[in-house]
Motif scaffolding. Structure first.
Motif, PDB file in Angstrom:
ATOM      1  N   GLU A  37       0.833  -1.147   0.061  1.00 30.85           N
ATOM      2  CA  GLU A  37      -0.006   0.168   0.033  1.00 30.85           C
ATOM      3  C   GLU A  37       0.900   1.182  -0.238  1.00 30.85           C
ATOM      4  OE1 GLU A  37      -3.589   2.119   2.396  1.00 30.85           O
ATOM      5  OE2 GLU A  37      -2.972   0.242   3.050  1.00 30.85           O
ATOM      6  N   LEU A  38       0.634   2.289  -0.901  1.00 31.53           N
ATOM      7  CA  LEU A  38       1.341   3.379  -0.965  1.00 31.53           C
ATOM      8  C   LEU A  38       0.759   4.668  -0.385  1.00 31.53           C
ATOM      9  CD1 LEU A  38       2.435   3.091  -4.678  1.00 31.53           C
ATOM     10  CD2 LEU A  38       3.598   2.543  -2.783  1.00 31.53           C
ATOM     11  N   SER A  39       1.380   5.318   0.529  1.00 24.76           N
ATOM     12  CA  SER A  39       0.821   6.701   0.878  1.00 24.76           C
ATOM     13  C   SER A  39       1.191   7.550  -0.213  1.00 24.76           C
ATOM     14  CB  SER A  39       1.786   7.002   2.000  1.00 24.76           C
ATOM     15  OG  SER A  39       3.116   7.304   1.969  1.00 24.76           O
ATOM     16  N   LYS A  40       0.783   8.824   0.039  1.00 29.66           N
ATOM     17  CA  LYS A  40       1.071   9.838  -0.997  1.00 29.66           C
ATOM     18  C   LYS A  40       2.595  10.012  -1.198  1.00 29.66           C
ATOM     19  CE  LYS A  40      -0.366  14.264  -2.814  1.00 29.66           C
ATOM     20  NZ  LYS A  40      -1.440  15.328  -2.722  1.00 29.66           N
ATOM     21  N   GLU A  41       3.213  10.108   0.158  1.00 23.04           N
ATOM     22  CA  GLU A  41       4.724  10.371   0.222  1.00 23.04           C
ATOM     23  C   GLU A  41       5.553   9.202  -0.576  1.00 23.04           C
ATOM     24  OE1 GLU A  41       2.495  10.340   2.973  1.00 23.04           O
ATOM     25  OE2 GLU A  41       2.478  12.597   2.744  1.00 23.04           O
ATOM     26  N   ASP A  42       5.016   7.882  -0.319  1.00 21.06           N
ATOM     27  CA  ASP A  42       5.475   6.649  -1.064  1.00 21.06           C
ATOM     28  C   ASP A  42       5.385   6.867  -2.537  1.00 21.06           C
ATOM     29  OD1 ASP A  42       6.241   5.545   1.198  1.00 21.06           O
ATOM     30  OD2 ASP A  42       4.353   4.324   1.267  1.00 21.06           O
ATOM     31  N   PHE A  86      -2.637  10.408  -8.238  1.00 25.79           N
ATOM     32  CA  PHE A  86      -2.820   9.568  -6.956  1.00 25.79           C
ATOM     33  C   PHE A  86      -4.244   9.602  -6.374  1.00 25.79           C
ATOM     34  CE2 PHE A  86      -2.688   9.262  -2.145  1.00 25.79           C
ATOM     35  CZ  PHE A  86      -1.834   8.427  -2.193  1.00 25.79           C
ATOM     36  N   LYS A  87      -4.662  10.795  -6.375  1.00 26.99           N
ATOM     37  CA  LYS A  87      -6.365  10.770  -5.870  1.00 26.99           C
ATOM     38  C   LYS A  87      -7.136   9.996  -6.848  1.00 26.99           C
ATOM     39  CE  LYS A  87      -8.677  14.094  -7.180  1.00 26.99           C
ATOM     40  NZ  LYS A  87      -9.386  15.336  -7.818  1.00 26.99           N
ATOM     41  N   LYS A 124      -7.450   3.071  -1.390  1.00 28.01           N
ATOM     42  CA  LYS A 124      -6.176   2.782  -1.015  1.00 28.01           C
ATOM     43  C   LYS A 124      -5.487   2.946  -2.583  1.00 28.01           C
ATOM     44  CE  LYS A 124      -7.298   0.041   2.994  1.00 28.01           C
ATOM     45  NZ  LYS A 124      -7.050  -1.245   3.421  1.00 28.01           N
ATOM     46  N   CYS A 125      -4.041   2.978  -2.410  1.00 24.06           N
ATOM     47  CA  CYS A 125      -3.397   2.833  -3.626  1.00 24.06           C
ATOM     48  C   CYS A 125      -2.134   1.763  -3.490  1.00 24.06           C
ATOM     49  CB  CYS A 125      -2.619   4.233  -3.728  1.00 24.06           C
ATOM     50  SG  CYS A 125      -1.690   4.330  -5.316  1.00 24.06           S
ATOM     51  N   LYS A 135      -6.605   6.251  -5.570  1.00 27.67           N
ATOM     52  CA  LYS A 135      -7.242   5.983  -4.441  1.00 27.67           C
ATOM     53  C   LYS A 135      -8.639   5.650  -4.696  1.00 27.67           C
ATOM     54  CE  LYS A 135      -5.739   7.694  -0.291  1.00 27.67           C
ATOM     55  NZ  LYS A 135      -5.347   6.754   0.296  1.00 27.67           N
TER      56      LYS A 135
END
Length: 93
Positions: free
Chosen positions: A35-40, A55-56, A65-66, A59
């Protein structure tokens, strides 16, 4: 197997290229899925080359989730026309 979507997104940075669409285009071994956060997503940009604004949208498709996939031994195959679908799905040979 790796499937190309039915059409290329309007804002795809590689839109001018001659993509195969709506077909199986390759194969690879899936090693891991994270799973990726926006920072990842921002940190790994050199690997996925997707505009940060997407990214949005990702999700929204992933139930909030991304995810990033680690692939190995990826290779192209002769295009096989195939109707796809969102998410992971079974391909019967």
């Amino acid at each position: 197997l790796l499937h190309a979507s039915k059409k290329v997104a309007k804002d795809c940075p590689h839109k001018g290229l001659n993509f195969k669409v709506g077909c199986i285009v390759g194969k690879a071994k899936l090693l891991n899925c994270i799973e990726l956060s926006k920072e990842d997503f921002r940190e790994f940009k050199e690997y996925h080359q997707v505009p940060l604004g997407w990214f949005k949208d990702y999700k929204n498709y992933g139930g909030g989730k991304c995810f990033g996939w680690y692939l190995e031994d990826a290779e192209r195959v002769k295009a096989i026309p195939m109707k796809g679908q969102l998410g992971l799905w079974e391909f019967k040979i």
